[in-house]
Design a protein around this motif. Sequence first.
Motif, PDB file in Angstrom:
ATOM      1  N   GLU A 128       9.134   6.547  -1.445  1.00 34.87           N
ATOM      2  CA  GLU A 128       9.448   6.100  -2.803  1.00 34.87           C
ATOM      3  C   GLU A 128      10.614   5.113  -2.811  1.00 34.87           C
ATOM      4  O   GLU A 128      10.591   4.110  -3.533  1.00 34.87           O
ATOM      5  N   GLU A 129      11.630   5.387  -1.998  1.00 34.50           N
ATOM      6  CA  GLU A 129      12.771   4.465  -1.909  1.00 34.50           C
ATOM      7  C   GLU A 129      12.333   3.102  -1.364  1.00 34.50           C
ATOM      8  O   GLU A 129      12.746   2.049  -1.876  1.00 34.50           O
ATOM      9  N   SER A 130      11.492   3.123  -0.319  1.00 28.23           N
ATOM     10  CA  SER A 130      11.019   1.862   0.267  1.00 28.23           C
ATOM     11  C   SER A 130      10.129   1.109  -0.705  1.00 28.23           C
ATOM     12  O   SER A 130      10.238  -0.124  -0.838  1.00 28.23           O
ATOM     13  N   LEU A 131       9.237   1.815  -1.377  1.00 30.26           N
ATOM     14  CA  LEU A 131       8.332   1.160  -2.317  1.00 30.26           C
ATOM     15  C   LEU A 131       9.107   0.531  -3.479  1.00 30.26           C
ATOM     16  O   LEU A 131       8.708  -0.525  -3.983  1.00 30.26           O
ATOM     17  N   LYS A 132      10.188   1.149  -3.885  1.00 24.18           N
ATOM     18  CA  LYS A 132      11.011   0.554  -4.956  1.00 24.18           C
ATOM     19  C   LYS A 132      11.591  -0.784  -4.495  1.00 24.18           C
ATOM     20  O   LYS A 132      11.546  -1.784  -5.234  1.00 24.18           O
ATOM     21  N   LEU A 133      12.102  -0.834  -3.269  1.00 23.21           N
ATOM     22  CA  LEU A 133      12.624  -2.093  -2.731  1.00 23.21           C
ATOM     23  C   LEU A 133      11.519  -3.151  -2.659  1.00 23.21           C
ATOM     24  O   LEU A 133      11.725  -4.309  -3.048  1.00 23.21           O
ATOM     25  N   LEU A 134      10.339  -2.744  -2.143  1.00 22.87           N
ATOM     26  CA  LEU A 134       9.239  -3.696  -2.012  1.00 22.87           C
ATOM     27  C   LEU A 134       8.738  -4.157  -3.377  1.00 22.87           C
ATOM     28  O   LEU A 134       8.399  -5.338  -3.553  1.00 22.87           O
ATOM     29  N   ALA A 135       8.667  -3.243  -4.332  1.00 16.84           N
ATOM     30  CA  ALA A 135       8.174  -3.603  -5.660  1.00 16.84           C
ATOM     31  C   ALA A 135       9.095  -4.628  -6.328  1.00 16.84           C
ATOM     32  O   ALA A 135       8.621  -5.585  -6.953  1.00 16.84           O
ATOM     33  N   ASP A 136      10.394  -4.438  -6.191  1.00 16.77           N
ATOM     34  CA  ASP A 136      11.338  -5.384  -6.796  1.00 16.77           C
ATOM     35  C   ASP A 136      11.177  -6.775  -6.181  1.00 16.77           C
ATOM     36  O   ASP A 136      11.152  -7.787  -6.895  1.00 16.77           O
ATOM     37  N   GLU A 137      11.050  -6.813  -4.855  1.00 18.09           N
ATOM     38  CA  GLU A 137      10.915  -8.115  -4.196  1.00 18.09           C
ATOM     39  C   GLU A 137       9.563  -8.758  -4.474  1.00 18.09           C
ATOM     40  O   GLU A 137       9.461  -9.973  -4.661  1.00 18.09           O
ATOM     41  N   ALA A 138       8.505  -7.939  -4.498  1.00 21.94           N
ATOM     42  CA  ALA A 138       7.180  -8.467  -4.804  1.00 21.94           C
ATOM     43  C   ALA A 138       7.141  -9.043  -6.212  1.00 21.94           C
ATOM     44  O   ALA A 138       6.514 -10.085  -6.456  1.00 21.94           O
ATOM     45  N   ASP A 139       7.806  -8.389  -7.140  1.00 25.22           N
ATOM     46  CA  ASP A 139       7.846  -8.876  -8.516  1.00 25.22           C
ATOM     47  C   ASP A 139       8.501 -10.252  -8.578  1.00 25.22           C
ATOM     48  O   ASP A 139       8.008 -11.165  -9.261  1.00 25.22           O
ATOM     49  N   ARG A 140       9.585 -10.427  -7.847  1.00 21.83           N
ATOM     50  CA  ARG A 140      10.254 -11.736  -7.817  1.00 21.83           C
ATOM     51  C   ARG A 140       9.360 -12.812  -7.200  1.00 21.83           C
ATOM     52  O   ARG A 140       9.488 -13.992  -7.530  1.00 21.83           O
ATOM     53  N   SER A 141       8.459 -12.385  -6.303  1.00 21.80           N
ATOM     54  CA  SER A 141       7.589 -13.346  -5.620  1.00 21.80           C
ATOM     55  C   SER A 141       6.238 -13.519  -6.303  1.00 21.80           C
ATOM     56  O   SER A 141       5.406 -14.307  -5.839  1.00 21.80           O
ATOM     57  N   GLY A 142       5.995 -12.785  -7.388  1.00 18.19           N
ATOM     58  CA  GLY A 142       4.713 -12.887  -8.085  1.00 18.19           C
ATOM     59  C   GLY A 142       3.570 -12.283  -7.309  1.00 18.19           C
ATOM     60  O   GLY A 142       2.427 -12.764  -7.397  1.00 18.19           O
ATOM     61  N   ILE A 143       3.832 -11.213  -6.560  1.00 15.40           N
ATOM     62  CA  ILE A 143       2.845 -10.590  -5.680  1.00 15.40           C
ATOM     63  C   ILE A 143       2.514  -9.192  -6.187  1.00 15.40           C
ATOM     64  O   ILE A 143       3.393  -8.466  -6.650  1.00 15.40           O
ATOM     65  N   ARG A 144       1.240  -8.808  -6.091  1.00 18.45           N
ATOM     66  CA  ARG A 144       0.820  -7.450  -6.406  1.00 18.45           C
ATOM     67  C   ARG A 144       0.877  -6.580  -5.151  1.00 18.45           C
ATOM     68  O   ARG A 144       0.512  -7.031  -4.059  1.00 18.45           O
ATOM     69  N   LEU A 145       1.292  -5.324  -5.332  1.00 16.96           N
ATOM     70  CA  LEU A 145       1.250  -4.327  -4.267  1.00 16.96           C
ATOM     71  C   LEU A 145       0.125  -3.349  -4.573  1.00 16.96           C
ATOM     72  O   LEU A 145       0.087  -2.757  -5.659  1.00 16.96           O
ATOM     73  N   ALA A 146      -0.775  -3.164  -3.620  1.00 20.31           N
ATOM     74  CA  ALA A 146      -1.820  -2.152  -3.729  1.00 20.31           C
ATOM     75  C   ALA A 146      -1.489  -1.058  -2.717  1.00 20.31           C
ATOM     76  O   ALA A 146      -1.588  -1.275  -1.510  1.00 20.31           O
ATOM     77  N   VAL A 147      -1.052   0.101  -3.208  1.00 20.97           N
ATOM     78  CA  VAL A 147      -0.561   1.169  -2.338  1.00 20.97           C
ATOM     79  C   VAL A 147      -1.725   2.074  -1.960  1.00 20.97           C
ATOM     80  O   VAL A 147      -2.371   2.668  -2.828  1.00 20.97           O
ATOM     81  N   GLU A 148      -1.964   2.174  -0.658  1.00 20.57           N
ATOM     82  CA  GLU A 148      -3.164   2.840  -0.131  1.00 20.57           C
ATOM     83  C   GLU A 148      -2.895   4.288   0.260  1.00 20.57           C
ATOM     84  O   GLU A 148      -1.861   4.613   0.839  1.00 20.57           O
TER      85      GLU A 148
END
Length: 273
Positions: A128-148
């Motif tokens: 959850e901590e890692s996904l929060k970091l990735l989600a924030d950065e992906a949002d800045r980059s205009g990228i969707r995360l699909a968590v499998e």
Amino acid sequence: MSTYAISTWILANLPADDAIRLMSETGFVEAELSATGSPLLLAWENDPEGVFARLADAGITVASIHSTHAARAISSPDDDAREAAIHEHRRYFRLMEACGLPEIVVHAISGVPAGDETDWQAAQRRSEESLKLLADEADRSGIRLAVENAGKDGRPGSTIASILEMIDGLGEHVGLCMDIGHSQMAGLDLLDELATALSSGRLIALHLHDVAPDGTDHFIPGEGIIDFEPYLAMLDEHDYDRGRTLEIRPAPPEDVVERMTKLAAVRDEWEKM
């Protein structure tokens, strides 16, 4: 009509140009880039815009990419491994921005903890901590995360409910990738898991493959034990119109044309449905 993309993992043993040509010859028009270290992935990492242009010339659109093996340690108890995984995702985000690639599939759990329930809960917290970091950065980059979903035996990371818990509050650009084979291997009810995913409104990607009687996965649908008909019917009943990717294990070079032809036949049958 639903379009079924192909994961390029099946083509991991071919040179990049041969992989592109064979996808085109077998009628695939959408792909998910996958297979760490494969010629096509290495070519994309070295020249994302150029490879996208070559794929476009072959009539193929890239809808998503799978995270690399190095990027999957986001729940590792080893701090260095976890930081390296975050760094690898960031590297891919920059490459995705360069060519306008909109979506990346990431694993929620990096392997299966060997200990007791406390270890699993700690792994989920780290994820959850890692996904929060990735989600924030992906949002800045205009990228969707699909968590499998991965993992097994109904533990965190294997059930759709646990993935939803992990991504709660991370933003609309973060959703679910349901891997039907992983759910089967975890001993879960496939239709119950799909119903949970669909009702959440967060399902944005599917990985579709069969599981053999011995428990090995990533076979062409029809080669294993999964009954796909009710699963596909539920998708249609709910008007699911997001990603559907056929994710099949790599074929030896001498078998890849036969395997791709067989996979294309499944695609054609399902798209007619």
